[in-house]
Design an enzyme around this catalytic site. Structure first.
Site, PDB file in Angstrom:
ATOM      1  N   SER A  48       0.827  -1.202   0.000  1.00 11.00           N
ATOM      2  CA  SER A  48       0.000   0.000   0.000  1.00 11.00           C
ATOM      3  C   SER A  48       0.868   1.262   0.000  1.00 11.00           C
ATOM      4  CB  SER A  48      -0.967  -0.043   1.190  1.00 11.00           C
ATOM      5  OG  SER A  48      -2.002   0.892   1.036  1.00 11.00           O
ATOM      6  N   ASP A 184      -5.704  -3.813  -2.274  1.00 12.65           N
ATOM      7  CA  ASP A 184      -4.627  -3.540  -1.326  1.00 12.65           C
ATOM      8  C   ASP A 184      -4.115  -4.830  -0.681  1.00 12.65           C
ATOM      9  OD1 ASP A 184      -3.148  -2.669   0.967  1.00 12.65           O
ATOM     10  OD2 ASP A 184      -4.266  -0.782   0.959  1.00 12.65           O
TER      11      ASP A 184
END
Length: 339
Positions: A48, A184
Site C-alpha cells: 500500500s 490492497d
C-alpha cells in the site's frame, strides 16, 4: 554475502511518518558518509503506501526528501477525492473515494517508470496485492520477467486500493495478457517483511538467514478503543463503521513478532510506535489512514522525528553494516524506548 531488506508497511497517509524518518536517515548518510539509502538496500518491499515509497526508491530518481514532501495536505486532497455518486454510502455500498485522483497523482510522479528499473540498478522490489477473482495474494516483484514490464504507477495504484476506501484496480498479466483485478495487499500482509525474506532467499539461494539484515518501518500502531462486549452483536455494517475491520485485518504486529524471531539477533530493527501520548510524543497523530488535515500531517511528521530520535543512530549503523546492538522492536509506550 549479506543482503539488506528495507520493508515498508501500509497505512495510507500515515506513510508521512515513515518518509519523515527516512528523510532524516538519508540526510545523515549523505552529510556524514557521502552515500544514500539507495546505496545500502538490496531489496525493497512495500504494501500500500509502503509500496509507493518502495517503488519510488527502487524504480525512480525521486529523492528521499522529495518522496517525503509528497506526503502533504495538497497531495492528500488529490488522492482522497470523495466519491459523490447518488445513493452511495461511503464505504458501505460504494468506495469512500473515487480513485481517479489517486491514479492521476501516481501516474504524474512515477511517469513511465517500470519495475525493470530496479533490476537495472542491481536492486529488487516487491509489492503485495490480492487478486480478488482468484481469491489469492499476488506478490508483484521486479525479478519476475512478467512483472518487470509493469509500470510502477499501475502497481502502486493496485497495492493501495484498500477495500471500502478505493475501487479495485485492473492489471494486465500473463501471456496472452489477462486482466487481473487487484486490491490492497494489506488485507493479507500489511507488513511485507516475511514476503521479502522469502523472496530474497529464493532470489539469492546461497545466502543464509543469518546473512539477511532487515530494516522494517511501520506507520504507527492504532490505539483507537473498541468496546469488546458490544462486538458480540455486530454485523457487517458495525464492523465496517465501528470496528474498522480493514484495520483489524491489516494489523502488522504478528508479522513483526515472527520476523524478529526469524532474523538473526542484531540484524533486525523494527521502527514503529503506538499512536498514543507518551514520552517524546506528547501530541500523537490521528490513527485514521485518510486524515490528511494539515494538523494531522504535521503530527505524523513529528512522529517520524520521534522515531529518528529513538532509532536514528542504530538504523544508520545497520545500513552501514556496523551495527553491534540487539535487534530492536517497536517503541514501548511506557518507557518511550524501542523494545
Amino acid at each position: 554475502m549479506s543482503k539488506l531488506i528495507l520493508s515498508l508497511d501500509g497505512g495510507g497517509i500515515r506513510g508521512a511518518a515513515a518518509t519523515q524518518f527516512l528523510a532524516h536517515v538519508e540526510r545523515v548518510l549523505s552529510d556524514e558518509h557521502g552515500i544514500s539509502i539507495r546505496d545500502c538496500v538490496d531489496y525493497y518491499a512495500g504494501t500500500s503506501t509502503g509500496a509507493i515509497i518502495a517503488l519510488a526508491l527502487a524504480t525512480t530518481d525521486i529523492s528521499v526528501a522529495q518522496v517525503n514532501r509528497l506526503y502533504n495536505h495538497r497531495s492528500g486532497k488529490a488522492i482522497f477525492a470523495e466519491n459523490r455518486g447518488f445513493f452511495e454510502i461511503d464505504g458501505i455500498n460504494a468506495p469512500r473515494y473515487e480513485g481517479a485522483g489517486k491514479t492521476r497523482f501516481l501516474k504524474r510522479w512515477f511517469n513511465d517508470a517500470t519495475l525493470s528499473r530496479a533490476a537495472e540498478r542491481e536492486r529488487h522490489v516487491l509489492t503485495v496485492t490480492f487478486a480478488v477473482e482468484r481469491h489469492q495474494p499476488l506478490v508483484i516483484k521486479s525479478h519476475n520477467r512478467e512483472h518487470a514490464r509493469l509500470k510502477s504507477y499501475e502497481v502502486a495504484d493496485s497495492t493501495s486500493a484498500a477495500p471500502t476506501y478505493f475501487p479495485s484496480r485492473p492489471v494486465q498479466l500473463g501471456e496472452p495478457p489477462e486482466q487481473r483485478w487487484l486490491i490492497d495487499g494489506g488485507v493479507v500482509a500489511n507488513n511485507p517483511t516475511l514476503c521479502a525474506i522469502a523472496e530474497a532467499q529464493q532470489l539469492w539461494p546461497d545466502i543464509k538467514t543469518e546473512d539477511i539484515t532487515v530494516l522494517s518501518v511501520g506507520t504507527g500502531k492504532r490505539t483507537r478503543k473498541i468496546n469488546g462486549p458490544s462486538t458480540r452483536g455486530w454485523g457487517a455494517y458495525q464492523w465496517i463503521r465501528q470496528g474498522q475491520i480493514i484495520d483489524v485485518l491489516s494489523d502488522e504486529q504478528l508479522v513483526a513478532y515472527q520476523a524478529k524471531a526469524i532474523v538473526a539477533e542484531g540484524n533486525y530493527i523494527r521502527v514503529n510506535a503506538a499512536m498514543r501520548e507518551q514520552h517524546g510524543l506528547p501530541m500523537p497523530p490521528d490513527d485514521a489512514m485518510d486524515d490528511y488535515s494539515q494538523d494531522n500531517i504535521a503530527r505524523l511528521k513529528k512522529m517520524g522525528d520521534f522515531w529518528f530520535e529513538q532509532y536514528g543512530d542504530a538504523v544508520v549503523s545497520l545500513l552501514l553494516g556496523q551495527y553491534k546492538g540487539p535487534s530492536l522492536d517497536a517503541i514501548n509506550p511506557e518507557t518511550g524506548r524501542p523494545g
